[in-house]
Scaffold this motif. Structure first.
Motif, mmCIF file in Angstrom:
data_model
loop_
_atom_site.group_PDB
_atom_site.id
_atom_site.type_symbol
_atom_site.label_atom_id
_atom_site.label_comp_id
_atom_site.label_asym_id
_atom_site.label_seq_id
_atom_site.Cartn_x
_atom_site.Cartn_y
_atom_site.Cartn_z
ATOM 1 N N ASP A 1 -134.666 28.669 29.654
ATOM 2 C CA ASP A 1 -134.356 27.540 28.768
ATOM 3 C C ASP A 1 -134.808 26.248 29.454
ATOM 4 N N HIS B 1 -122.880 27.030 32.047
ATOM 5 C CA HIS B 1 -123.470 28.344 32.292
ATOM 6 C C HIS B 1 -124.377 28.286 33.506
ATOM 7 N N PHE C 1 -127.829 27.964 19.730
ATOM 8 C CA PHE C 1 -129.230 28.371 19.562
ATOM 9 C C PHE C 1 -129.377 29.440 18.484
ATOM 10 N N ARG D 1 -125.971 13.622 35.137
ATOM 11 C CA ARG D 1 -125.915 13.800 33.693
ATOM 12 C C ARG D 1 -125.289 15.182 33.502
ATOM 13 N N ASP E 1 -124.517 18.352 31.466
ATOM 14 C CA ASP E 1 -125.065 19.107 30.342
ATOM 15 C C ASP E 1 -123.950 19.747 29.501
ATOM 16 N N SER E 2 -124.124 19.725 28.194
ATOM 17 C CA SER E 2 -123.192 20.398 27.273
ATOM 18 C C SER E 2 -121.748 20.165 27.702
ATOM 19 N N HIS F 1 -135.412 15.332 25.380
ATOM 20 C CA HIS F 1 -136.243 16.536 25.415
ATOM 21 C C HIS F 1 -135.813 17.604 24.413
ATOM 22 N N ASP F 2 -134.788 17.320 23.629
ATOM 23 C CA ASP F 2 -134.295 18.314 22.660
ATOM 24 C C ASP F 2 -134.632 17.964 21.219
ATOM 25 N N ARG G 1 -138.313 23.016 20.526
ATOM 26 C CA ARG G 1 -138.371 21.705 21.159
ATOM 27 C C ARG G 1 -139.622 21.481 22.000
HETATM 28 C C1 NOJ Z 1 -128.439 20.659 26.455
HETATM 29 C C2 NOJ Z 1 -129.807 20.452 27.006
HETATM 30 O O1 NOJ Z 1 -130.218 19.130 26.762
HETATM 31 C C3 NOJ Z 1 -130.699 21.480 26.368
HETATM 32 O O2 NOJ Z 1 -132.047 21.256 26.681
HETATM 33 C C4 NOJ Z 1 -130.242 22.843 26.789
HETATM 34 O O3 NOJ Z 1 -131.008 23.802 26.111
HETATM 35 C C5 NOJ Z 1 -128.764 23.070 26.479
HETATM 36 N N1 NOJ Z 1 -127.943 21.961 26.851
HETATM 37 C C6 NOJ Z 1 -128.243 24.288 27.216
HETATM 38 O O4 NOJ Z 1 -128.163 24.037 28.583
#
Ligand code: NOJ
Length: 550
Positions: free
Chosen positions: A77, A120, A165, A222, A224-225, A340-341, A425
């Motif tokens: 990912d 994760h 996802f 930063r 994440d999630s 980036h998403d 993405r």
């Molecule tokens: C958010 C991130 O910005 C994204 O790119 C990623 O796929 C998911 N969290 C899972 O880590």
């Protein structure tokens, strides 16, 4: 042919400067390492590439760089599957080079923010590998969510939880004897097993990872999630739409706040205001704001604004919601046009549906790039004039469009897990064009995702020579934003210039006005035009922003 790689000198000792509250108004540039600049010519961006372009970032005027994960990773990912949080992926460089980069950036006045992924790990992470090996009932498995399947043969998936996802959130393991075994939870791909945040090791480890990077001069993380790590151990079914806040089994659980308070304490052990920046996707502004209480995170991404369509009404409502949610807790708002998403702004604003939602992405969406670019320029000046901090995703300052890549080169799991419906993405992750008229446009080797043939006019080099370019606009806006004393006062006063116009005053005498209507409007009375997103000839044209001095 092997090229001699010069040894990496050791980094000088670094001191993170003590500018109080630097993060409240900072301009933070997001580097997606894999696609920024390739120093060793293998087609993948790397730290050598970033080091060679630090002068570009200094000239752009940014205060900090946020690096998306640079750790060793199988890239299932794009690096958000971390195998080791204390090292650098060899494709990107080495830990010694990261230390050097942090020091070199600081010497130019640029701080470094790293990405921490707490929800994760990668399936290649040592903890998960040993959990698989140790088998059912082992202490190693308790750090994750291993669970027997439903039904007599255990073939039924343990919960009805939905993946961010799409697709399944559980994958079945195979026991040592070859028979189907327990299932494990993954809210993203199967290569990203979710951690069990009720486990003491899982709680302790990230705090030590924070120290590891803060010791190396990193100025922030930063997260994440950030609203997802804690799960209800009873693994209940998903609640209905009207469930009370905090009762969802895996989103925005109250226990998260204690965790981030712990992280804040770690950050405060260090001089130089090390910051926590949350990736918190929550619709409820009041629940969002709870993460920004004074002893939790410093800031969080404002996705509410980022997802709004090109509409004065929708954008103003979002700005008002944002400021109202942040004000009582004293936290600064953040302004984000993309990352980036999500779909790049020049593309998104050039579409009939100019808002953003993951579930609405499709191949072949008609796009008017000229209009999108005009609006993205206007949006850049709008967000740069708002009170708070500003995030710029690499390439947005060049006005890069989202690239519609051929299906056969796509790599993003979001594409595959949607059964090929969602383009994913990758289109916003295409390597940057630096110079020249043909791919790789000075990026380095043959880029890991193909660049369009018509990017010659979008290179940093071409735009540096053009005072009317997107790059020139970003540079001027960032420089003025820093210099104008009206921008240091964090208040904003709305001016009513019509339903399709966004206009506000900052401080005593600076006005930002954006015309989102389809017709020209009169320019408000002013002493001087400070900056304009498009040439103005008497009237304020549609899709244009002006900064005016009264
Ligand atoms: C958010 C991130 O910005 C994204 O790119 C990623 O796929 C998911 N969290 C899972 O880590």
């Amino acid at each position: 042919m092997d090229t001699e790689v010069p040894p990496i000198p050791s980094a000088p000792p670094v001191t993170v400067p003590e500018d109080a509250g630097w993060w409240r108004t900072a301009v933070i540039y997001q580097v997606y390492v894999r696609s920024f600049a390739d120093g060793d010519g293998d087609g993948t961006g790397d730290l050598a590439g970033v080091r060679s372009r630090l002068g570009y970032l200094r000239d752009l005027g940014v205060d900090a760089i946020w690096f998306t994960p640079w750790y060793p990773s199988p890239l299932a990912d794009g690096g958000y599957d971390v195998a080791d949080y204390r090292d650098i992926d060899p494709r990107f460089g080495s830990l010694a080079e990261a230390e050097l980069l942090i020091a070199e950036a600081l010497a130019l006045g640029i701080r470094t923010i790293v990405d921490i992924v707490p929800n994760h790990v990668s399936e290649q992470h040592e903890w998960f590998r040993s959990a698989l090996q140790a088998g059912p009932g082992s202490p190693e498995r308790e750090r994750f969510w291993f669970h027997p399947g439903r039904g007599e043969d255990g073939a039924g998936i343990p919960t009805d939880w939905v993946s961010s996802f799409q697709g399944e959130t559980w994958t079945r393991t195979v026991d040592a004897d070859g028979r189907p075994g327990e299932w494990y939870l993954h809210l993203f791909t199967a290569q990203q097993p979710d951690l069990n945040w009720n486990h003491p090791d899982v709680r302790r480890e990230p705090e030590n990872i924070l120290r590891f990077w803060f010791d190396r001069g990193v100025a922030g993380v930063r997260i994440d999630s950030a609203a997802m790590p804690v799960k209800d151990p009873a693994l209940p079914s998903l609640p209905g739409e009207d469930a009370a806040p905090g009762t969802h089994p895996h989103i925005d659980r109250d226990e998260l706040h204690e965790i981030y308070r712990g992280w804040r304490s770690v950050a405060e052990e260090y001089p130089g205001e090390r910051v926590l920046v949350g990736e918190v996707w929550l619709e409820d502004a009041a629940r969002f704001a709870r993460y920004l209480r004074p002893d939790e995170m410093h800031t969080a991404f404002n996705f509410d604004f980022m997802t709004q369509p090109w509409s004065a009404r929708a954008m103003r409502a979002s700005i008002e919601r944002t400021l109202a949610a942040h004000e009582p807790i004293g936290a600064p708002a953040t302004w984000v046009l993309s990352n980036h998403d999500v779909t790049r702004p020049v593309t998104r604003y050039g579409r009939a549906d100019s808002g953003f939602a993951f579930e609405r992405k499709r191949f072949g969406t008609p796009t008017d790039l000229e209009r999108g670019t005009r609006r993205a320029r206007a949006a850049a000046l709008l967000v740069a004039a708002l009170p708070g901090s500003l995030y710029i995703y690499q390439g947005d300052e060049l006005g890069l469009p989202e690239v519609e890549l051929p299906r056969e080169v796509l790599q993003d799991p979001m594409h595959f897990r949607s059964q090929g419906v969602d383009p994913g993405r990758d289109g916003c992750r295409v390597p940057l064009p630096w110079s020249g008229t043909a791919s790789p446009y000075g990026f380095g080797g043959t880029p890991w995702l193909p660049q369009p043939g018509d990017w010659g006019g979008l290179t940093a080099e071409a735009q540096q020579r053009d005072p009317g370019s997107m790059l020139a606009l970003y540079r001027s806006a960032i420089a003025l934003r820093r210099d104008l004393s009206d921008f240091s006062d964090q208040s904003l006063t709305w001016l009513e210039l019509g339903a399709d116009v966004l206009a506000f005053r900052r401080g005593e005498s600076t006005i930002c006005v954006t015309n989102l209507s389809g017709s020209p409007i009169p320019v408000p009375a002013h002493r001087e035009v400070l900056l304009s997103s498009a040439p103005t000839t008497g009237a304020l044209e549609p899709d244009t922003t002006l900064w005016l001095a009264l």
